[in-house]
Scaffold this motif. Structure first.
Motif, PDB file in Angstrom:
ATOM      1  N   UNK C  25      33.886  -4.900 -27.091  1.00 33.11           N
ATOM      2  CA  UNK C  25      32.763  -5.612 -27.703  1.00 33.11           C
ATOM      3  C   UNK C  25      32.353  -6.806 -26.845  1.00 33.11           C
ATOM      4  N   UNK C  26      33.367  -7.483 -26.301  1.00 34.64           N
ATOM      5  CA  UNK C  26      33.037  -8.685 -25.556  1.00 34.64           C
ATOM      6  C   UNK C  26      32.506  -8.384 -24.158  1.00 34.64           C
ATOM      7  N   UNK C  27      33.176  -7.454 -23.459  1.00 37.56           N
ATOM      8  CA  UNK C  27      32.827  -7.256 -22.051  1.00 37.56           C
ATOM      9  C   UNK C  27      32.205  -5.898 -21.740  1.00 37.56           C
ATOM     10  N   UNK C  30      32.942  -0.294 -19.669  1.00 43.75           N
ATOM     11  CA  UNK C  30      33.109  -0.098 -18.230  1.00 43.75           C
ATOM     12  C   UNK C  30      33.722  -1.316 -17.564  1.00 43.75           C
ATOM     13  N   UNK C 111      26.568  -0.046 -28.592  1.00 54.51           N
ATOM     14  CA  UNK C 111      26.450  -0.382 -27.176  1.00 54.51           C
ATOM     15  C   UNK C 111      27.088   0.639 -26.255  1.00 54.51           C
ATOM     16  N   UNK C 114      26.315   5.206 -24.496  1.00 56.38           N
ATOM     17  CA  UNK C 114      25.982   5.793 -23.194  1.00 56.38           C
ATOM     18  C   UNK C 114      27.209   5.996 -22.315  1.00 56.38           C
ATOM     19  N   UNK C 115      28.327   5.414 -22.721  1.00 56.16           N
ATOM     20  CA  UNK C 115      29.543   5.623 -21.946  1.00 56.16           C
ATOM     21  C   UNK C 115      30.361   6.797 -22.457  1.00 56.16           C
TER      22      UNK C 115
ATOM     23  N   UNK D  28      24.702   1.508 -17.500  1.00 58.66           N
ATOM     24  CA  UNK D  28      25.266   0.184 -17.709  1.00 58.66           C
ATOM     25  C   UNK D  28      25.598  -0.503 -16.401  1.00 58.66           C
ATOM     26  N   UNK D  29      25.380  -1.794 -16.380  1.00 55.99           N
ATOM     27  CA  UNK D  29      25.606  -2.615 -15.188  1.00 55.99           C
ATOM     28  C   UNK D  29      26.988  -2.398 -14.592  1.00 55.99           C
ATOM     29  N   UNK D 110      18.600  -6.263 -23.360  1.00 56.18           N
ATOM     30  CA  UNK D 110      19.420  -6.423 -24.565  1.00 56.18           C
ATOM     31  C   UNK D 110      20.871  -6.068 -24.299  1.00 56.18           C
ATOM     32  N   UNK D 111      21.066  -5.004 -23.525  1.00 61.66           N
ATOM     33  CA  UNK D 111      22.408  -4.464 -23.362  1.00 61.66           C
ATOM     34  C   UNK D 111      23.257  -5.233 -22.368  1.00 61.66           C
ATOM     35  N   UNK D 112      22.637  -5.799 -21.382  1.00 58.13           N
ATOM     36  CA  UNK D 112      23.438  -6.348 -20.288  1.00 58.13           C
ATOM     37  C   UNK D 112      23.611  -7.849 -20.369  1.00 58.13           C
ATOM     38  N   UNK D 114      25.707  -9.496 -21.952  1.00 50.68           N
ATOM     39  CA  UNK D 114      27.124  -9.895 -21.878  1.00 50.68           C
ATOM     40  C   UNK D 114      27.689  -9.786 -20.475  1.00 50.68           C
ATOM     41  N   UNK D 115      26.943  -9.143 -19.570  1.00 47.66           N
ATOM     42  CA  UNK D 115      27.424  -9.056 -18.199  1.00 47.66           C
ATOM     43  C   UNK D 115      26.881 -10.175 -17.328  1.00 47.66           C
TER      44      UNK D 115
END
Lengths: 199, 199, 199, 199
Positions: C25-27, C30, C111, C114-115, D28-29, D110-112, D114-115
């Motif tokens: 959830x946090x990072x 991937x 989130x 897609x993984x 995803x990034x 929106x998705x990235x 947190x990166x």
DNA sequence: AATGAATGAGAGTTCATTCAT
DNA sequence: TATGAATGAACTCTCATTCAT
């Protein structure tokens, strides 16, 4: 001068191949890690992947290229005008010299076959068979000409090759016998084994 | 009796040995994991350690015991009263039959030598040499008696063994030639190789 | 007492799942390594593989189990005797409470879709659709009964769910508004959005 | 002129950005490597570093520039003379059209989040808040004018944006409903949600 | 501005082995 | 004697990034 394209890279690839042959021969493919190979030539393991996509590709390359060199070397020195008896002797000398000189390549090309994935195995096997056929043709010709007495062509071919290749298992450069002496001994034994008429 | 002491355990150990021989032959010692061996016989990897202290001990055991069985089998069937020519033929038949029958054991005992730690290697090498000496003594006797013509005893010994052992590489139970036929072919070739007088 | 079978292992698996949810959830899936997860619960990375065969299996498990828990929770509290207006309100309260309480699960289940590898993705998508249908049926019933005015059932379903789920993005336990207050606000807005008659 | 200075480079940078947006959106990034991006546009990974100092800078750029374009696009089309009801409708249409058109940019923004490293995150968050405030001001004005009935300004803002943005999750260019139809449906729902007086 | 080769770190996963039960 | 869980090290391979050319 622009970039020496392919130069640095080709050199590194060659060093990797060399280190790999030597380590695979000593410890076996599965027991040797990419890090070990890299360490041997002062490289990071990851850098090997700039030159070989996988460890398996590296192995395949070593075996295929060894077989191709072997075939080419024979093709270059073969003299089709020789009579079967002389041709056989030439083959014996060639095989012994080549196998003694390229001990590690020869060794892994026998030992690591089972570590090849199916396709790669088939490819190498075919090359090996092409080499065996070189000898078989000689035995065949001698048989047809009545100068050899061979019970079964295939068995004789395999037997001669096994006998010769076994030398790599005990030959030492500074051993009791010189390569020349060993050649003469094997020529004698093989003459007998294929029933060659004295002359 | 509550339990057949030593029975279940011995059975498991035997199953482990059998699975290991078969897997080592196919994939090589280094490429086979304890888990793979265990899975083959429906066991957890940890359980193997009740029977063999390490993977290396397991390998050593397989090779040593194979060589000891081989030596014992020869000792049991050797007939010291035979003349060199007959003794050689007996050896050839014995070697071919034994090696064809115990293909996997023979195979790993050649292929996995380099995976033995130093001491274990020395031990197996010595056993192997003891076996080679069996043949060497025959050649020696024949040479001394003037019935063989052998250029170099050691080379001839190695050549004959290499030639014979090569058979395991291509022999198939249901192949073109029966074991009997192969035996005759090899006897003929080896007679020639050691310069055995016709008789 | 014999072995507490499945006890220690199940506990560890649960700890892994918990740490993974929180880190994913946090990072993001991937960006989180198996070692990170392991470190969080004082374990070696390898030990995780005693409980989950791959990282992908771990993720799939988290998403599937989350969706199944969500569906079960709704099924357990759904009251089929409610009129559409009350049913909608009940759904809104349920969704908000559940999603606020299980923020991380909910978050990664949006989130990290897609993984998921293809098959796993399809499985989770189907569960998600089953949940959406719960709301859709309510809107449908209200529409049919003439108590809601809904332009398009599918669009309304998606709009309501998106609106509600958005709360997890900014809700704080100790924020300006209590969960109760937020519930009332959303109930009001959703009533308006679906054209619910005042009552 | 020997060279279109800044031209080739700018083109490459743009290609990189484009490939990155598309790949980040799909995988995803964290799951996309610089090599992947480079391969997509027939480049070596190293060349990307002529245009972006790090992968993180590349991501930051994408998000910041997306938000800035979004804000600029709204600013350019906003008509301050509109009454709140019309302004809200204009915002809904704008948001839907923009978000549907720039799906990938919107998605990763929106998705990235947190990166992003801390500073970059703050920067993007601020831009996002500036956009939310655009809507909030409209709701505020309508509330003050008594044409909307909004329980809580912040909650209503978040709810409307979440609802609208959700469309990017299921909208298909060739889907059952045209963008125009979807716009009308959302306008209706949002009117209801904010208690807009019929007119 | 681009290439190809390199680094050093770290990924997911598997390994031989140990040990409480 | 067997299990299932754990360790710590190692594996192949990929990563972001650098740099000479």
């Amino acid at each position: 001068m622009a970039r020496k394209v392919g130069s640095v890279g080709a050199e590194t690839a060659e060093k990797v191949r060399h280190a790999a042959v030597s380590l695979f021969a000593r410890y076996g493919y599965a027991a040797v890690s990419m890090r070990q190979i890299a360490r041997e030539i002062d490289l990071q393991a990851g850098a090997i992947y700039n030159h070989f996509p996988t460890k398996q590709h590296l192995l395949r390359g070593l075996l295929v290229e060894h077989m191709e060199r072997l075939l080419k070397a024979w093709d270059e020195q073969e003299d089709p005008s020789l009579a079967p008896a002389e041709a056989l002797i030439a083959f014996v000398r060639f095989h012994l010299r080549y196998h003694v000189k390229c001990g590690d390549d020869v060794f892994i090309s026998y030992m690591e076959l089972r570590n090849l994935e199916e396709d790669n195995f088939a490819e190498v096997e075919q090359l090996r068979r092409r080499y065996e056929i070189k000898l078989r043709r000689i035995l065949e010709a001698g048989s047809a000409a009545g100068v050899f007495r061979v019970g079964d062509l295939h068995v004789a071919t395999m037997a001669v090759i096994a006998m010769l290749t076994g030398v790599t298992g005990w030959y030492r450069y500074d051993g009791r016998l010189s390569l020349q002496e060993i050649e003469e001994l094997y020529i004698d034994m093989i003459r007998g084994a294929v029933g060659m008429k004295e002359g």
